[in-house]
Design an enzyme around this catalytic site. Structure first.
Site, PDB file in Angstrom:
ATOM      1  N   ALA A  82     -62.740 -22.584  -5.992  1.00 36.67           N
ATOM      2  CA  ALA A  82     -63.680 -23.316  -5.142  1.00 36.67           C
ATOM      3  C   ALA A  82     -64.927 -22.452  -5.029  1.00 36.67           C
ATOM      4  CB  ALA A  82     -63.061 -23.548  -3.775  1.00 36.67           C
ATOM      5  N   GLY A 129     -58.933 -22.725  -6.612  1.00 40.40           N
ATOM      6  CA  GLY A 129     -58.997 -24.177  -6.786  1.00 40.40           C
ATOM      7  C   GLY A 129     -58.885 -24.592  -8.245  1.00 40.40           C
ATOM      8  N   GLU A 178     -55.257 -24.599  -8.917  1.00 39.73           N
ATOM      9  CA  GLU A 178     -54.679 -25.732  -8.181  1.00 39.73           C
ATOM     10  C   GLU A 178     -54.972 -27.062  -8.893  1.00 39.73           C
ATOM     11  OE1 GLU A 178     -56.643 -24.205  -4.602  1.00 39.73           O
ATOM     12  OE2 GLU A 178     -54.733 -24.440  -3.583  1.00 39.73           O
ATOM     13  N   GLU A 215     -56.909 -16.188  -3.228  1.00 38.95           N
ATOM     14  CA  GLU A 215     -57.480 -16.492  -1.911  1.00 38.95           C
ATOM     15  C   GLU A 215     -57.260 -15.384  -0.881  1.00 38.95           C
ATOM     16  OE1 GLU A 215     -55.869 -18.659  -3.797  1.00 38.95           O
ATOM     17  OE2 GLU A 215     -56.952 -20.555  -3.837  1.00 38.95           O
TER      18      GLU A 215
HETATM   19  N1  COA Z   1     -67.528 -19.391  -6.361  1.00 42.14           N
HETATM   20  C1  COA Z   1     -68.859 -19.260  -6.484  1.00 42.14           C
HETATM   21  N2  COA Z   1     -69.445 -18.566  -7.466  1.00 42.14           N
HETATM   22  C2  COA Z   1     -68.615 -17.974  -8.355  1.00 42.14           C
HETATM   23  C3  COA Z   1     -67.238 -18.069  -8.292  1.00 42.14           C
HETATM   24  C4  COA Z   1     -66.681 -18.836  -7.241  1.00 42.14           C
HETATM   25  N3  COA Z   1     -65.371 -19.026  -7.108  1.00 42.14           N
HETATM   26  N4  COA Z   1     -66.701 -17.365  -9.306  1.00 42.14           N
HETATM   27  C5  COA Z   1     -67.737 -16.846  -9.983  1.00 42.14           C
HETATM   28  N5  COA Z   1     -68.891 -17.217  -9.416  1.00 42.14           N
HETATM   29  C6  COA Z   1     -70.253 -16.867  -9.842  1.00 42.14           C
HETATM   30  C7  COA Z   1     -70.610 -15.432  -9.486  1.00 42.14           C
HETATM   31  O1  COA Z   1     -71.031 -15.349  -8.127  1.00 42.14           O
HETATM   32  C8  COA Z   1     -71.722 -15.175 -10.470  1.00 42.14           C
HETATM   33  O2  COA Z   1     -72.894 -15.820 -10.010  1.00 42.14           O
HETATM   34  P1  COA Z   1     -74.301 -15.032 -10.002  1.00 42.14           P
HETATM   35  O3  COA Z   1     -74.545 -14.687 -11.442  1.00 42.14           O
HETATM   36  O4  COA Z   1     -75.253 -16.016  -9.461  1.00 42.14           O
HETATM   37  O5  COA Z   1     -74.081 -13.823  -9.155  1.00 42.14           O
HETATM   38  C9  COA Z   1     -71.254 -15.928 -11.713  1.00 42.14           C
HETATM   39  O6  COA Z   1     -70.335 -16.897 -11.252  1.00 42.14           O
HETATM   40  C10 COA Z   1     -70.572 -15.050 -12.730  1.00 42.14           C
HETATM   41  O7  COA Z   1     -69.506 -14.393 -12.093  1.00 42.14           O
HETATM   42  P2  COA Z   1     -69.301 -12.804 -12.119  1.00 42.14           P
HETATM   43  O8  COA Z   1     -68.496 -12.427 -10.904  1.00 42.14           O
HETATM   44  O9  COA Z   1     -70.600 -12.116 -12.308  1.00 42.14           O
HETATM   45  O10 COA Z   1     -68.429 -12.650 -13.440  1.00 42.14           O
HETATM   46  P3  COA Z   1     -67.402 -11.480 -13.771  1.00 42.14           P
HETATM   47  O11 COA Z   1     -67.042 -11.654 -15.203  1.00 42.14           O
HETATM   48  O12 COA Z   1     -67.912 -10.173 -13.341  1.00 42.14           O
HETATM   49  O13 COA Z   1     -66.101 -11.818 -12.880  1.00 42.14           O
HETATM   50  C11 COA Z   1     -64.414 -13.237 -11.899  1.00 42.14           C
HETATM   51  C12 COA Z   1     -65.367 -12.989 -13.090  1.00 42.14           C
HETATM   52  C13 COA Z   1     -63.756 -14.586 -12.101  1.00 42.14           C
HETATM   53  C14 COA Z   1     -63.341 -12.139 -11.869  1.00 42.14           C
HETATM   54  C15 COA Z   1     -65.224 -13.201 -10.590  1.00 42.14           C
HETATM   55  O14 COA Z   1     -66.332 -14.063 -10.733  1.00 42.14           O
HETATM   56  C16 COA Z   1     -64.459 -13.669  -9.380  1.00 42.14           C
HETATM   57  O15 COA Z   1     -63.623 -12.922  -8.856  1.00 42.14           O
HETATM   58  N6  COA Z   1     -64.711 -14.902  -8.898  1.00 42.14           N
HETATM   59  C17 COA Z   1     -64.150 -15.432  -7.696  1.00 42.14           C
HETATM   60  C18 COA Z   1     -62.732 -15.880  -7.936  1.00 42.14           C
HETATM   61  C19 COA Z   1     -62.105 -16.387  -6.674  1.00 42.14           C
HETATM   62  O16 COA Z   1     -61.911 -15.669  -5.709  1.00 42.14           O
HETATM   63  N7  COA Z   1     -61.741 -17.680  -6.671  1.00 42.14           N
HETATM   64  C20 COA Z   1     -61.089 -18.309  -5.570  1.00 42.14           C
HETATM   65  C21 COA Z   1     -62.057 -18.875  -4.607  1.00 42.14           C
HETATM   66  S1  COA Z   1     -61.246 -19.610  -3.229  1.00 42.14           S
END
Ligand code: COA
Length: 260
Positions: A66, A111, A114, A134
């Site tokens: 999400a 999400g 999910e 989460e």
């Molecule tokens: N919601 C909003 N934005 C997200 C996102 C999410 N769930 N997951 C990634 N993004 C965005 C990042 O903020 C970033 O945006 P920006 O360039 O404007 O800063 C872009 O996507 C790229 O992500 P980034 O974190 O730079 O890539 P990465 O390769 O370093 O890491 C992940 C990848 C997936 C490990 C990391 O993005 C992450 O942990 N995301 C969140 C996952 C999460 O907690 N999901 C559950 C949400 S309830």
């Protein structure tokens, strides 16, 4: 249909859906969820579409969860609405009556995991990472993760994934039954389509009733589930598809199912 974050086209009976926010790793914001709900309603009512394949844009993520930026603004009331809307989408996908194949092409978190779990079948590329992170954000899964993950992989593994928040790789996801198949990334859509076409070649009503028996049966006690199965078995045996399937077998020819 006016879509901003989702690409959607139908080809030869299959709807191809791409969650298209690659700069945010296809995170599900409210608008994207609304668009997916619209798309799946359309698929449900389109008799020319017999199955669907969902993937994420780019080669890094299926859906990275999400949208955290949006979630962070939620108060308790908005959070409940958010969870219920995500759950509405997953219920719609799970009970579409047509197989939905998740072509998992990278990060499949929160999400995203999910949503994938509500799909009928999950095929992952070798680089996929699946998880429910989460707890790292101080929240719990809200789009069905606490309910569907234990139903798919068992309580112990679901507890571990949800309580640690650790993601698992594609091979481990396959080993525990979270994904059906792992394939090279450049073969992902091809394999998803192959699976869809194989299912589409089977008796359409039989496919539909099987999904109904499995989905509804999982919510029931065994005796009730067996009754449901017997009733659906009885109904399917009154169809032309049943006559065609059995006649084709006896005549040693391929089937020509009509879905009737
Ligand atoms: N919601 C909003 N934005 C997200 C996102 C999410 N769930 N997951 C990634 N993004 C965005 C990042 O903020 C970033 O945006 P920006 O360039 O404007 O800063 C872009 O996507 C790229 O992500 P980034 O974190 O730079 O890539 P990465 O390769 O370093 O890491 C992940 C990848 C997936 C490990 C990391 O993005 C992450 O942990 N995301 C969140 C996952 C999460 O907690 N999901 C559950 C949400 S309830």
């Amino acid at each position: 249909m006016d879509l901003k974050n989702v690409k959607y086209e139908s080809k030869n009976g299959i709807a191809f859906i791409t969650v298209n926010r690659p700069d945010k790793l296809n995170a599900l914001n409210d608008e994207t969820i609304s668009e997916l709900i619209m798309v799946f309603h359309d698929i449900a009512h389109d008799d020319c579409v017999l199955s669907a394949i969902v993937t994420g844009a780019g080669n890094k993520a299926f859906i990275a969860g999400a949208d955290v930026a949006e979630l962070s603004k939620n108060d308790a009331t908005a959070a409940k609405r958010t969870a219920q809307k995500g759950q509405l989408l997953t219920i719609l996908v799970e009970n579409l009556g047509k197989p939905v194949i998740a072509a998992i092409n990278g990060f499949t978190l929160g999400g995203g995991c999910e949503f994938a779990m509500a799909c009928t079948i999950r095929i992952a590329s070798e680089n996929a990472k699946l998880g429910q992170p989460e707890v790292n954000l101080g929240i719990i899964p809200g789009y069905g993760g606490t309910q569907r993950l234990p139903r798919i992989v068992g309580k112990g593994r679901a507890m571990e994934m949800i309580l640690t928040g650790d993601a698992i790789d594609a091979q481990e996801a396959w080993r525990i039954g979270l994904v059906n198949k792992v394939v090279p990334q450049d073969k992902l859509l091809e394999e998803a389509e192959k699976m869809a076409r194989k299912i589409m070649s089977r008796g359409p009503l039989a496919v539909r009733y099987s999904m109904e028996a499995i989905n509804a049966g999982l919510e029931m006690a065994l005796r009730e589930g067996l009754t449901l199965e017997a009733n659906l078995f009885s109904s399917i045996c009154a169809t032309n598809d049943m006559k065609e399937g059995m006649t084709a077998f006896l005549e040693k020819r391929t089937t020509k199912f009509q879905g009737q």
